[in-house]
Design a protein around this motif. Structure first.
Motif, PDB file in Angstrom:
ATOM      1  N   ASN A   4      14.397  13.552  -5.140  1.00  0.00           N
ATOM      2  CA  ASN A   4      15.270  14.702  -4.841  1.00  0.00           C
ATOM      3  C   ASN A   4      15.028  15.282  -3.443  1.00  0.00           C
ATOM      4  O   ASN A   4      15.095  16.493  -3.236  1.00  0.00           O
ATOM      5  N   VAL A   5      14.678  14.414  -2.461  1.00  0.00           N
ATOM      6  CA  VAL A   5      14.554  14.844  -1.055  1.00  0.00           C
ATOM      7  C   VAL A   5      15.403  13.916  -0.207  1.00  0.00           C
ATOM      8  O   VAL A   5      15.660  12.758  -0.564  1.00  0.00           O
ATOM      9  N   GLY A   6      15.859  14.450   0.942  1.00  0.00           N
ATOM     10  CA  GLY A   6      16.661  13.638   1.839  1.00  0.00           C
ATOM     11  C   GLY A   6      15.818  12.613   2.587  1.00  0.00           C
ATOM     12  O   GLY A   6      14.582  12.620   2.568  1.00  0.00           O
ATOM     13  N   ASP A   7      16.515  11.727   3.309  1.00  0.00           N
ATOM     14  CA  ASP A   7      15.831  10.651   4.032  1.00  0.00           C
ATOM     15  C   ASP A   7      14.892  11.201   5.100  1.00  0.00           C
ATOM     16  O   ASP A   7      13.796  10.681   5.295  1.00  0.00           O
ATOM     17  N   ARG A   8      15.324  12.243   5.807  1.00  0.00           N
ATOM     18  CA  ARG A   8      14.490  12.780   6.888  1.00  0.00           C
ATOM     19  C   ARG A   8      13.168  13.289   6.342  1.00  0.00           C
ATOM     20  O   ARG A   8      12.104  13.004   6.888  1.00  0.00           O
ATOM     21  N   GLN A   9      13.221  14.036   5.252  1.00  0.00           N
ATOM     22  CA  GLN A   9      11.982  14.549   4.669  1.00  0.00           C
ATOM     23  C   GLN A   9      11.154  13.434   4.063  1.00  0.00           C
ATOM     24  O   GLN A   9       9.923  13.425   4.157  1.00  0.00           O
TER      25      GLN A   9
ATOM     26  N   VAL B 183       0.831  -1.204   0.000  1.00  0.00           N
ATOM     27  CA  VAL B 183       0.000   0.000   0.000  1.00  0.00           C
ATOM     28  C   VAL B 183       0.864   1.251   0.000  1.00  0.00           C
ATOM     29  O   VAL B 183       0.631   2.203  -0.778  1.00  0.00           O
ATOM     30  N   LEU B 184       1.888   1.281   0.857  1.00  0.00           N
ATOM     31  CA  LEU B 184       2.720   2.481   0.936  1.00  0.00           C
ATOM     32  C   LEU B 184       3.553   2.659  -0.336  1.00  0.00           C
ATOM     33  O   LEU B 184       3.789   3.800  -0.779  1.00  0.00           O
ATOM     34  N   ASN B 185       3.982   1.557  -0.946  1.00  0.00           N
ATOM     35  CA  ASN B 185       4.690   1.666  -2.235  1.00  0.00           C
ATOM     36  C   ASN B 185       3.786   2.324  -3.282  1.00  0.00           C
ATOM     37  O   ASN B 185       4.221   3.201  -4.049  1.00  0.00           O
ATOM     38  N   ARG B 186       2.524   1.908  -3.335  1.00  0.00           N
ATOM     39  CA  ARG B 186       1.587   2.473  -4.304  1.00  0.00           C
ATOM     40  C   ARG B 186       1.365   3.960  -4.038  1.00  0.00           C
ATOM     41  O   ARG B 186       1.392   4.794  -4.970  1.00  0.00           O
ATOM     42  N   LEU B 187       1.166   4.321  -2.766  1.00  0.00           N
ATOM     43  CA  LEU B 187       0.953   5.726  -2.420  1.00  0.00           C
ATOM     44  C   LEU B 187       2.174   6.575  -2.758  1.00  0.00           C
ATOM     45  O   LEU B 187       2.052   7.711  -3.237  1.00  0.00           O
ATOM     46  N   ALA B 188       3.363   6.021  -2.507  1.00  0.00           N
ATOM     47  CA  ALA B 188       4.591   6.772  -2.778  1.00  0.00           C
ATOM     48  C   ALA B 188       4.790   6.972  -4.266  1.00  0.00           C
ATOM     49  O   ALA B 188       5.235   8.059  -4.714  1.00  0.00           O
ATOM     50  N   ARG B 189       4.462   5.973  -5.073  1.00  0.00           N
ATOM     51  CA  ARG B 189       4.628   6.117  -6.520  1.00  0.00           C
ATOM     52  C   ARG B 189       3.611   7.116  -7.083  1.00  0.00           C
ATOM     53  O   ARG B 189       3.891   7.831  -8.050  1.00  0.00           O
ATOM     54  N   GLU B 190       2.399   7.146  -6.473  1.00  0.00           N
ATOM     55  CA  GLU B 190       1.396   8.110  -6.921  1.00  0.00           C
ATOM     56  C   GLU B 190       1.784   9.534  -6.548  1.00  0.00           C
ATOM     57  O   GLU B 190       1.294  10.498  -7.149  1.00  0.00           O
ATOM     58  N   SER B 191       2.636   9.689  -5.525  1.00  0.00           N
ATOM     59  CA  SER B 191       3.092  11.024  -5.090  1.00  0.00           C
ATOM     60  C   SER B 191       4.616  11.077  -5.208  1.00  0.00           C
ATOM     61  O   SER B 191       5.338  11.354  -4.237  1.00  0.00           O
ATOM     62  N   PHE B 192       5.116  10.772  -6.400  1.00  0.00           N
ATOM     63  CA  PHE B 192       6.564  10.626  -6.594  1.00  0.00           C
ATOM     64  C   PHE B 192       7.339  11.885  -6.235  1.00  0.00           C
ATOM     65  O   PHE B 192       8.489  11.837  -5.832  1.00  0.00           O
ATOM     66  N   ASN B 193       6.717  13.058  -6.367  1.00  0.00           N
ATOM     67  CA  ASN B 193       7.414  14.306  -6.067  1.00  0.00           C
ATOM     68  C   ASN B 193       7.774  14.428  -4.588  1.00  0.00           C
ATOM     69  O   ASN B 193       8.671  15.189  -4.221  1.00  0.00           O
TER      70      ASN B 193
ATOM     71  N   ASN C  44      12.683  -1.077  -7.238  1.00  0.00           N
ATOM     72  CA  ASN C  44      11.521  -0.913  -6.370  1.00  0.00           C
ATOM     73  C   ASN C  44      10.982   0.508  -6.338  1.00  0.00           C
ATOM     74  O   ASN C  44       9.850   0.754  -6.017  1.00  0.00           O
ATOM     75  N   SER C  45      11.850   1.485  -6.597  1.00  0.00           N
ATOM     76  CA  SER C  45      11.456   2.886  -6.420  1.00  0.00           C
ATOM     77  C   SER C  45      11.004   3.509  -7.717  1.00  0.00           C
ATOM     78  O   SER C  45      10.859   2.832  -8.744  1.00  0.00           O
ATOM     79  N   ILE C  46      10.814   4.827  -7.661  1.00  0.00           N
ATOM     80  CA  ILE C  46      10.366   5.570  -8.843  1.00  0.00           C
ATOM     81  C   ILE C  46      11.522   5.936  -9.756  1.00  0.00           C
ATOM     82  O   ILE C  46      11.304   6.504 -10.805  1.00  0.00           O
ATOM     83  N   TYR C  47      12.736   5.660  -9.274  1.00  0.00           N
ATOM     84  CA  TYR C  47      13.890   6.098 -10.063  1.00  0.00           C
ATOM     85  C   TYR C  47      14.149   5.127 -11.196  1.00  0.00           C
ATOM     86  O   TYR C  47      13.993   3.945 -11.072  1.00  0.00           O
TER      87      TYR C  47
END
Length: 352
Positions: free
Chosen positions: A298-303, A284-294, A349-352
């Motif tokens: 280009n953000v650090g781990d903390r953000q 579920v979180l993978n799907r949500l993250a890909r839908e909000s790829f921005n 696995n990621s959007i990259y």
């Protein structure tokens, strides 16, 4: 070697072993053929084949036991014999969810359980059948005449009260109209028992005729016994009717019990359950993250962690039960999101 067993037990054990040996000889392969062949060879009145010899030995031992309990046994001996025999003659009857333990009796004496007793009777040896036939007389020698109906009624009422009283305070197991609750039925049954006892007392003191004379003692007793017998029979009839009416429910209960057992057998174990939960959250979180790829490019781990937790909270606002919460209802810890992020950013696995 000195035998320290009481005499009744020694005779009981000898008869039991001899009858068991005879049963074994009778059921051994080719037993009937050997018996017929031996009879033809001997030509005498007493066959000496293993089967007939075992039968005669069994008969002798049973005869000695029979003579002892009839002529020599003390009341204490008879009580011990009865207790031992009842343990050795147990028959378990089953129907639906009900199980009843009985003492073996000749099949013809049990209705409608005759067929169930027939199987146990056929498997019993000669001594077991002997005991089953004579146990009632042994019990009568110990207890005397059967109890009067009024005594039977008093015992029945006592046992019914012991059963019903706890139910008046027990938690309800069903929902709905209060008049059909377990407590309501229990209270009503106790009230009926009070009426039964009151009516019994009224019968015992009823006048014999219109002139007001008290009836003689024997007539009072007759009325009391008649009423008690009717009450006991009516009570037992009601119990049996209730049991009969519940058979349809029992069938459903048995079906449900089977389904529950099957589900329990097929249910995932604790480790498998946790693994499946983790896979569901990751998916579920993978799907949500890909839908909000921005939010993750280009953000650090903390953000990225803050963004992942925000997506999880937003998802759980409408989820029931909450997916990204522990069993206690608390949000997942940071370490969980760090593990997820590390997996999410793996190549492929990621959007990259």
């Amino acid at each position: 070697m000195i035998d320290h067993n009481p005499k009744w037990l020694t005779l009981y054990q000898k008869a039991s072993l001899a009858a068991e040996a005879a049963k074994k000889a009778e059921t051994s392969p080719g037993a009937a053929g050997r018996c017929m062949a031996a009879a033809q060879v001997n030509g005498g009145p007493a066959c000496v084949c293993p089967i007939c010899k075992a039968r005669r030995a069994s008969g002798r031992e049973i005869g000695q036991f029979d003579a002892f309990w009839r002529d020599q046994a003390t009341p204490h001996d008879l009580a011990d014999i009865l207790e031992r025999a009842q343990k050795d003659l147990i028959v378990t009857l089953e129907n639906g969810t009900e199980t009843r333990v009985e003492t073996l009796s000749p099949p013809a004496s049990k209705t409608p359980d005759g067929q169930d007793f027939r199987l146990a009777w056929d498997n019993a040896d000669e001594f077991q059948r002997y005991l089953a036939q004579w146990l009632p007389e042994i019990a009568a020698r110990i207890d005397g005449d059967p109890p009067e109906a009024s005594t039977d009624l008093a015992d029945t009422v006592r046992r019914a009260r012991d059963f019903l009283m706890p139910l008046t305070e027990a938690p309800e197991v069903t929902k709905g109209a209060a008049g059909m609750s377990r407590r309501a039925y229990s209270v009503a049954a106790l009230r009926l028992l009070d009426e039964v006892e009151n009516l019994s007392a009224a019968f015992a003191s009823a006048p014999a005729d219109d002139d007001g004379d008290e009836p003689p003692e024997h007539e009072q007793r007759w009325w009391r016994e008649c009423f008690a017998e009717i009450a006991v029979r009516a009570f037992n009839a009601g119990m049996l009717a209730r049991a009969a009416g519940g058979k349809e429910i029992e069938a459903d209960a048995l079906k449900k019990r089977g389904e529950v057992a099957k589900n329990q057998k097929n249910a995932p174990k604790g480790g498998d359950k946790n693994r499946l939960k983790k896979e569901e959250r990751y998916a579920v979180l993978n799907r949500l993250a890909r839908e909000s790829f921005n939010l993750f490019s280009n953000v650090g781990d903390r953000q990225a962690l803050r963004n992942a937790k925000s997506l999880a909270r937003e998802y759980d606002r409408t989820a029931d039960p909450k997916l990204f919460a522990s069993e206690a209802g608390k949000p997942l810890r940071d370490i969980w999101f760090k593990d997820w992020l590390a997996t999410f950013r793996l190549p492929g696995n990621s959007i990259y």
